[in-house]
Every structure is written in C-alpha cells, then in structure tokens.
Design an enzyme around this catalytic site. Structure first.
Site, PDB file in Angstrom:
ATOM      1  CG  HIS A 151      -0.363   0.192   2.533  1.00 40.06           C
ATOM      2  ND1 HIS A 151      -0.132  -0.833   3.422  1.00 40.06           N
ATOM      3  CD2 HIS A 151       0.052   1.315   3.175  1.00 40.06           C
ATOM      4  CE1 HIS A 151       0.388  -0.355   4.535  1.00 40.06           C
ATOM      5  NE2 HIS A 151       0.514   0.954   4.409  1.00 40.06           N
ATOM      6  CG  ASP A 181       0.053  -4.227   2.922  1.00 38.09           C
ATOM      7  OD1 ASP A 181       0.199  -3.615   1.855  1.00 38.09           O
ATOM      8  OD2 ASP A 181      -0.062  -3.659   4.029  1.00 38.09           O
ATOM      9  CB  SER A 287       3.189   1.719   6.291  1.00 36.61           C
ATOM     10  OG  SER A 287       2.023   1.836   7.046  1.00 36.61           O
TER      11      SER A 287
END
Length: 345
Positions: A151, A181, A287
């Site tokens: 993402h 992911d 992230s």
C-alpha cells in the site's frame, strides 16, 4: 578452533620445529614389518608396509580430511538453500548465518539495535496521479533491493527513496503482492548499501522486546521500542491502491481486526494475513519499516497501526496508542521469489 589429535602410542621427535606435523607411522619405531602386497599378486606395495594381519591405522590427517569433506558438503547445501530462497541477490539471514547485527558490547540495548540496523531503513516517497504517500522500507541487498508494504507504493508513477546518510535514489517497482501487503522495489545505480539481517519470526514469543524503525510523518530514522503483545493476529487490510492515499490526509492505512474497522473503511477488496502485534509506537509513515529483535534481526515489516485520529477523535488524541501489527519476516522470505519474478498481484 583447531583441534590436535594424538595417538596414545605415537612418538614425538624431540626437536620438532615444523608446525605441519606429518601423520605418525602405523607402527612403533623398531617394530619389525613385512612387505605390503597389492591385490592377489603378492607384489610388495612399497616401503609403507605393515605386519601381516595388522590393519593400517588412520592418522589424524585422514580424520581431518574426512571431517573437512563432510563440512564442505553441509556448507554447500546450506548455501544452496539460501540461494534458492533469495534468488540472485544476497540476503543476510540470521537463521542461516547465526550472525547478530548488534556488537557484543551493545547486545540487548535499544541504542545498539538502532545503531546497527538504522542504516538499513529508508524513507519512501511515492507519487501517483491521485496523490502521494510516505512510508518506510528495509534494504535487503547491498545493491538496492528494498522490501516495503504494497500500500505504500501501489499505483505509484514515481518513487523516491532517501537513505539514512542523506542520499536520494530513484526506485522502480520489481513486484507486488497485495494479498500479503508486500512489495519489492529496487534503487537505481545503488551499491555498497547496508542490508538488514532477516531473522526468524517463528521463534518470536509474546513478551519479547522489540524495536521499530521507520519514518513516521516523514521523520526519517525514528526509533521506538516495546514488546511483542500477541502473535497470529488475523488482520484485514485493503488491496485497493486508492485507499493508500488516506495516509496523506491525516489518517493511516485502514485495517480491520476482530470484526471492527480502524482508520476508516477498508473497502470491498481486502485480504487477511496473520500478524505480529506490538505495542512499540507506530504512526503514519512507519508502514514498510522494520520490527527488530534485540539481536538486530528483522522479525517483521510494520504494516498497520491504530490511530485514534482515524476514528473521529480530537487532534489531541491522534497518534500511536500502542496497537500495531507487523507482517512476519518468514512470510516475507517465502514471498521473495514471487516478488523478484515481477508479480503484480
């Protein structure tokens, strides 16, 4: 470590000066010997004869040679296994090397982990026609392979990566796997980078101390610490690349856990994976960064964290609340061949 082998009936030369000792004879000095024969011909085989019926003793050199052959075979097999796992690049693996990234004098300290692994963590700035996002990544090869979250780079038309020493690189997407992911990007014209050591997430236990390094809110190289709060948490995230743009609007990547959604709507296209839960402080921009054990080995890729600001709370409540999740590094290692092959799932 060098081991010395010595027979109980071996003799010594009083003034031996050559450290490369030859193997001792198979008989004591002065013992009568008979000629050794070769095959059934009765022909003497040479001066290294032995008494009839007495078997030749294997000397230390023979033993050492046998050990060396076995060790070489085992080592070759291990090297082959690592190469099959990682492809053409060389990825340092704690499970295969037994190495620790943290110097002995700093082992077990947050500062030691930060100093050892910090240079392997990068900031990622991805731009797409619909917006931009900021995240983190982990260098896994010295020539510029970087693991991050799907993402963080999904749909990016351009990617810029900053290293801890202030250098900036342009990067390209090699492969992505939205179901986990994960994404693999490669820095252009990079060499001599410090690759992180990939650990073994299967050995992680609840209560283990951990360190997180990333670039929350663009603050490169931010270090936080905590513990492993839980294992095998079923975390659901969106696979819709447009959802990633929420990072630049005061929130974080939306995810669902335990039947509840956090940081917004995950959308209709989702995937679920089992994650490591940690209370190490994580914020938007973490992230794709690393969750690290106290030996300096990466045990997970930080991927989802709860931010109170995403639930309509006031600005004073925004930020980490000690509820973060990381993709286990064993999942990353298993997915590397697929990512290197250029998958874009």
């Amino acid at each position: 470590m060098t081991n010395s082998f010595r027979r109980s009936d071996a003799y010594e030369t009083p003034h031996q000066v050559n450290p490369a000792w030859p193997p001792p004879p198979a008989y004591a000095p002065g013992q009568p010997v008979a000629a050794e024969t070769s095959g059934d011909t009765g022909t003497p085989a040479g001066p290294s004869a032995r008494p009839p019926g007495q078997r030749r003793a294997r000397g230390p050199v023979s033993l050492l040679a046998a050990v060396a052959i076995v060790a070489a075979a085992v080592g070759g097999g291990a090297a082959y296994g690592v190469q099959e796992l990682t492809g053409n690049g060389t990825v340092a693996s704690a499970a295969s090397t037994g190495a620790t990234a943290v110097p002995a004098g700093q082992k077990g300290t947050v500062s030691g982990v930060a100093e050892a692994v910090g240079p392997s963590i990068v900031e990622i700035r991805a731009t797409s026609p619909t917006g931009s996002s900021t995240g983190s990544g982990v260098i896994i090869t010295e020539d510029g392979e970087v693991i991050t979250n799907h993402h963080v780079v999904a749909g990016a038309s351009s990617i810029e990566v900053g290293t801890s020493d202030g250098r900036t690189y342009t990067a390209r997407i090699v492969g992505t796997d939205s179901s986990k992911d994960l994404a693999l990007i490669e820095l252009e014209d990079a060499s001599g980078l410090q690759a992180a050591t990939l650990g073994d997430s299967d050995g992680v236990q609840v209560g283990d101390q951990v360190v997180a390094i990333g670039s929350p809110e663009g603050l490169t190289g931010t270090v936080t610490s905590g513990i492993v709060s839980a294992l095998d948490r079923d975390v659901t995230v969106s696979t819709d690349q447009s959802q990633g743009r929420q990072q630049e609007q005061g929130g974080d990547w939306p995810f669902a856990f335990g039947g509840r959604e956090f940081n917004g709507d995950t959308g209709e296209s989702t995937t679920t994976y089992r994650a490591i839960q940690t209370d190490a402080s994580l914020n938007p921009g973490n992230s794709g960064g690393a969750l690290i054990d106290m030996n300096g080995a990466v045990i997970g890729i930080n991927s989802a964290m709860y931010s109170a600001s995403g639930s309509g709370s006031s600005a004073s409540d925004a930020g980490s609340v000690g509820l973060g999740f990381a993709i286990p590094v064993d999942t990353v290692k298993a997915d590397l061949p697929t990512l290197r092959a250029g998958a874009t799932a």
